[in-house]
Design a protein around this motif. Structure first.
Motif, PDB file in Angstrom:
ATOM      1  N   GLN A 102      40.225  48.625  36.092  1.00 46.54           N
ATOM      2  CA  GLN A 102      41.277  49.335  36.819  1.00 46.54           C
ATOM      3  C   GLN A 102      40.943  49.407  38.303  1.00 46.54           C
ATOM      4  N   ARG A 103      39.709  49.738  38.623  1.00 44.14           N
ATOM      5  CA  ARG A 103      39.313  49.859  40.030  1.00 44.14           C
ATOM      6  C   ARG A 103      39.374  48.514  40.740  1.00 44.14           C
ATOM      7  N   ARG A 106      42.961  47.578  41.457  1.00 48.87           N
ATOM      8  CA  ARG A 106      43.505  48.321  42.590  1.00 48.87           C
ATOM      9  C   ARG A 106      42.984  47.771  43.905  1.00 48.87           C
ATOM     10  N   LEU A 107      41.700  47.439  43.950  1.00 53.43           N
ATOM     11  CA  LEU A 107      41.128  46.890  45.176  1.00 53.43           C
ATOM     12  C   LEU A 107      41.729  45.532  45.511  1.00 53.43           C
ATOM     13  N   GLY A 109      44.717  44.726  45.066  1.00 52.34           N
ATOM     14  CA  GLY A 109      46.092  44.906  45.495  1.00 52.34           C
ATOM     15  C   GLY A 109      47.114  44.721  44.395  1.00 52.34           C
ATOM     16  N   CYS A 110      46.719  44.913  43.163  1.00 51.42           N
ATOM     17  CA  CYS A 110      47.634  44.770  42.043  1.00 51.42           C
ATOM     18  C   CYS A 110      48.717  45.853  42.120  1.00 51.42           C
ATOM     19  N   GLU A 111      49.968  45.462  42.182  1.00 54.03           N
ATOM     20  CA  GLU A 111      51.064  46.418  42.318  1.00 54.03           C
ATOM     21  C   GLU A 111      51.326  47.159  41.007  1.00 54.03           C
ATOM     22  N   CYS A 113      49.123  48.103  38.819  1.00 52.61           N
ATOM     23  CA  CYS A 113      48.030  49.010  38.482  1.00 52.61           C
ATOM     24  C   CYS A 113      48.023  50.283  39.314  1.00 52.61           C
ATOM     25  N   ARG A 114      48.943  50.457  40.199  1.00 54.27           N
ATOM     26  CA  ARG A 114      48.930  51.646  41.071  1.00 54.27           C
ATOM     27  C   ARG A 114      49.630  52.785  40.429  1.00 54.27           C
TER      28      ARG A 114
END
Length: 114
Positions: A102-103, A106-107, A109-111, A113-114
C-alpha cells in the motif's frame, strides 16, 4: 475530539486563505454538492444538513465492521502464526511488511490506492 477540532480548523484555514467561500447563511457549498437544484435558494437547509449527516453516519456504520475484521484477522490469525518466526526482529516488522504494498503504491502515485 481531536479529529473534529482539526476538521473545523481546516475549514477555517481554507476560508481565510480564500480556497473556498465560507457561506454560513445559505450553505451554497453544501447545496452545490448534495442538491445542486437548490443552489439558488436562501436560508438554512435543515433537511439537507440532516441528510448529509445521516449519509455520513450510515457510511461510518457500514465501514466500521470492516476495520474491526481486519484487525481481528491480523491479531487472531496471522500474528500467532508469525510469532514463532520472530527471532530477533523488532516489533512491528510483520505488520510493516503487510502494509508495504500500500505504501509503495501511494509513493508511486497510484490513483486507485489513495
Amino acid at each position: 475530539m481531536v479529529p473534529l477540532v482539526l476538521a473545523f480548523l481546516a475549514v477555517a484555514i481554507g476560508a481565510l486563505a480564500g480556497v473556498y467561500p465560507l457561506d454560513l447563511e445559505n450553505f451554497s457549498g453544501l447545496r452545490s454538492v448534495y442538491a445542486p437544484e437548490t443552489a439558488h435558494e436562501t436560508g438554512v437547509p435543515v433537511g439537507l444538513i440532516l441528510s448529509a449527516l445521516a449519509t455520513g453516519f450510515g457510511l461510518f456504520v457500514l465501514l466500521l465492521p470492516l476495520a474491526f475484521c481486519e484487525e481481528w484477522a491480523w491479531r487472531g490469525f496471522l500474528l500467532p502464526r508469525l510469532r514463532p518466526l520472530r527471532r530477533r526482529r523488532p516489533a512491528g516488522v510483520e505488520q510493516s511488511v503487510d502494509r508495504r504494498p500500500q505504501r509503495l503504491a501511494r509513493l508511486a502515485g497510484c490513483e486507485v490506492c489513495r
